[in-house]
Structures are given as structure tokens and as C-alpha cells.
Design an enzyme around this catalytic site. Structure first.
Site, short mmCIF file in Angstrom:
data_model
loop_
_atom_site.label_atom_id
_atom_site.label_comp_id
_atom_site.label_asym_id
_atom_site.label_seq_id
_atom_site.Cartn_x
_atom_site.Cartn_y
_atom_site.Cartn_z
N LEU A 84 11.29 -7.22 5.49
CA LEU A 84 10.17 -7.94 6.10
C LEU A 84 10.43 -8.23 7.57
O LEU A 84 9.53 -8.10 8.41
CB LEU A 84 9.91 -9.25 5.35
CG LEU A 84 8.94 -10.24 5.99
CD1 LEU A 84 7.56 -9.61 6.17
CD2 LEU A 84 8.85 -11.51 5.15
N VAL A 104 4.41 -5.12 14.75
CA VAL A 104 3.69 -5.99 15.68
C VAL A 104 3.79 -5.44 17.10
O VAL A 104 2.81 -5.41 17.85
CB VAL A 104 4.22 -7.43 15.63
CG1 VAL A 104 3.71 -8.24 16.82
CG2 VAL A 104 3.80 -8.10 14.34
N TYR A 148 10.52 -4.79 9.77
CA TYR A 148 9.21 -4.14 9.65
C TYR A 148 8.15 -4.93 10.42
O TYR A 148 7.34 -4.35 11.16
CB TYR A 148 8.82 -4.04 8.18
CG TYR A 148 7.38 -3.61 7.94
CD1 TYR A 148 6.98 -2.28 8.11
CD2 TYR A 148 6.41 -4.54 7.56
CE1 TYR A 148 5.67 -1.89 7.89
CE2 TYR A 148 5.10 -4.16 7.35
CZ TYR A 148 4.72 -2.84 7.50
OH TYR A 148 3.42 -2.46 7.30
N HIS A 149 8.19 -6.23 10.28
CA HIS A 149 7.22 -7.09 10.97
C HIS A 149 7.38 -6.99 12.48
O HIS A 149 6.41 -6.79 13.22
CB HIS A 149 7.41 -8.53 10.51
CG HIS A 149 6.53 -9.52 11.20
ND1 HIS A 149 5.17 -9.54 11.05
CD2 HIS A 149 6.82 -10.54 12.06
CE1 HIS A 149 4.65 -10.52 11.78
NE2 HIS A 149 5.63 -11.13 12.40
N HIS A 150 8.61 -7.11 12.97
CA HIS A 150 8.86 -7.04 14.41
C HIS A 150 8.41 -5.69 14.99
O HIS A 150 7.78 -5.64 16.05
CB HIS A 150 10.35 -7.24 14.69
CG HIS A 150 10.73 -8.67 14.88
ND1 HIS A 150 10.42 -9.38 16.02
CD2 HIS A 150 11.40 -9.54 14.08
CE1 HIS A 150 10.87 -10.62 15.92
NE2 HIS A 150 11.48 -10.74 14.75
#
Length: 281
Positions: free
Chosen positions: A154, A162, A157-159
Site C-alpha cells: 500500500l 499519486v 503503490y500509493h506514493h
């Protein structure tokens, strides 16, 4: 600092909020001068950033495998304080335009007209700062690797997504990004403030962490709703400055975030309590 007066109409016919002051660097911001440079280099920045980021994760974890963790609490504290202050400032400077547009122009304008970049120097400047900040924010992962903390899917992947989506959306002046930017600034204001207090060894209640994850989940739900509003506007043949491709990327991104943050919320805050309840029955 220069003052802007309430009700002052821009060339596009869109009014700007009643800012009590405008910093010189905000007043000097001209989006049309930045856009050509951004269009030329945004793909290269994303490709190089993504490549170096994954290299950092792989090589960094291998390097740290046989070494003791770094005790860099002072650096971590300064880092989180800086990002907290930056996010608070960003939220304070973009929220007035967001609320003003909702009040005076309504939902349609807020998701379909990119006046927050083209007509408002304050919001335009902090929108650019938001986009640019997604590169240095990858530094969060550096601290995780050097301190030998668990690096979950998470997080990276999120960084990474975005960063890619923010730069891509700015290249198109995606109108719906007005919502995404304000929400992200607000959530990051709370999140990085929490991290800063933790780094300073304050005893922060666990419930605060739970509230932050809940806010992130709400952010993902609203992100999906905004995309559905945009789809409805476009299906009604209204002019809407959001590309079909952007809608697909954004929906996929926000839906995946909701699933991942929901899973994290369950595992972090609910799973143990439910297990204890089932044993006591």
C-alpha cells in the site's frame, strides 16, 4: 503582499475569493509560463522518478538486510514537521478557492472548469506546488528502508501512483483535480502532524491513527463520487475539462486505494478486536 478584493472578476468571468493577503511569490505566478516547460519534461520526470524509486526500494532493502537500522529520529522529525507545515499551508491556500467556487458557481464548475489554475494565482501556485511535492514525498520510503520498518505494498503503490497521476493530470489541467488537491492537502496536514508528534515521542492516542485512516477512506469515496459526477456531466453534453482517459485512470486509482486502505483499516484496527470477541463468546 498584495490584496485581492472580493468579487473581482477575472478575464474568464470567474471571481476569486477574498484573500486577506497574497504573497509576492503567489502574485508572480503565471501558469501560462510554467505550462510549456511542464509539458516538455513531465514524462521524463515521472519515468526517472519511478525508476529511481524502485531502485531505491530494491537496492536499499538489500543493503540494509545485514546492517543495523539507522537511528535518524532528528531527521525524521524535521522531515515530518516540514511536510506537515507545507500541507497545512497548501490546505489554507487552496480551500478558500474551493469553497468559493462551490458557493458561487456550484458542483458543475468545481469538477469541470479548471479556473483554480487559470484564474486564481494563489490556488494556481499551490496546485503546482502540490504536483511538484509528490517527488520529494517519495522520501517517506527512504526513512522506512533506512529504519528497517516493514514496507507494505500500500505504501509504495500509493506514493508511486499519486505521483504519476498528479503530474499527468496537471499536464491536462484536469478540472476535477480541484477536489483531489484540497482533500489531499487536508488529510496530509493531519497525517504528517501525527507523524511529527510521534517522532517527537509524544504519546498520541491510537484512535488518532484510526481517524486518519478513516479520513483516507472518505477521501477515496469522494474521489470516486467526483469521477461519477464528471461522467454524468459529460453524458449530459456539458463542456467538462476532464479527459475520458483521465476518468478511467482516476477511477481505477481511487477504487484500488479504497480496497487497500479498507483492508489496512480492517487488519490494523478491527481484526484483533473481532478475534477477541469471537473467543469470548
Amino acid at each position: 503582499m498584495d490584496n485581492l478584493h472580493f468579487g473581482h472578476k477575472m478575464e474568464s468571468g470567474v471571481t476569486v475569493p477574498n484573500y486577506s493577503y497574497v504573497f509576492h511569490f503567489e502574485q508572480e505566478f503565471i501558469h501560462s509560463e510554467i505550462k510549456p516547460l511542464f509539458d516538455t519534461y513531465w514524462r521524463q520526470v515521472c519515468i526517472y522518478s519511478a525508476g529511481l524509486y524502485f531502485l531505491l526500494i530494491i537496492v536499499g532493502q538489500q543493503y540494509m538486510a545485514a546492517r543495523p537500522r539507522f537511528e535518524i529520529r532528528n531527521c525524521l522529525t524535521a522531515w515530518n514537521i516540514f511536510l506537515a507545515l507545507f500541507s497545512i499551508m497548501g490546505a489554507a491556500r487552496t480551500l478558500p478557492e474551493f469553497l468559493h467556487v462551490l458557493k458561487t458557481h456550484g458542483i458543475y464548475h468545481s469538477v469541470c472548469i479548471p479556473s483554480f489554475i487559470e484564474s486564481d494565482k494563489v490556488s494556481g501556485f499551490w496546485t503546482l506546488m502540490f504536483v511538484l511535492s509528490k517527488v520529494p514525498e517519495l522520501g517517506d520510503t527512504v526513512f522506512i528502508v533506512l529504519r528497517k520498518q516493514p514496507l507494505i505494498f500500500l505504501h509504495w503503490y500509493h506514493h508511486m501512483t499519486v505521483l504519476l497521476y498528479a503530474w499527468y493530470s496537471y499536464s491536462e489541467y484536469t478540472a476535477a483535480a480541484r477536489w483531489f488537491i484540497v482533500m489531499n492537502y487536508i488529510v496530509h496536514s493531519v497525517m504528517y502532524s501525527y507523524y511529527a508528534f510521534k517522532a517527537l515521542k509524544f504519546r498520541v492516542p491510537r484512535s488518532i491513527s484510526m481517524v486518519i485512516t478513516a479520513l483516507q477512506l472518505v477521501q477515496m469515496v469522494v474521489g470516486c463520487l467526483v469521477n461519477f459526477w464528471v461522467i454524468q456531466m459529460k453524458q449530459s453534453s456539458l463542456e467538462c475539462h476532464v479527459s475520458d482517459q483521465n476518468i478511467k485512470f482516476s477511477l481505477l486509482m481511487y477504487t484500488s486505494y479504497f480496497v487497500l486502505f479498507g483492508r489496512f483499516f480492517y487488519n490494523a484496527y478491527l481484526a484483533n478486536q473481532l478475534a477477541l470477541k469471537s473467543k469470548s463468546v
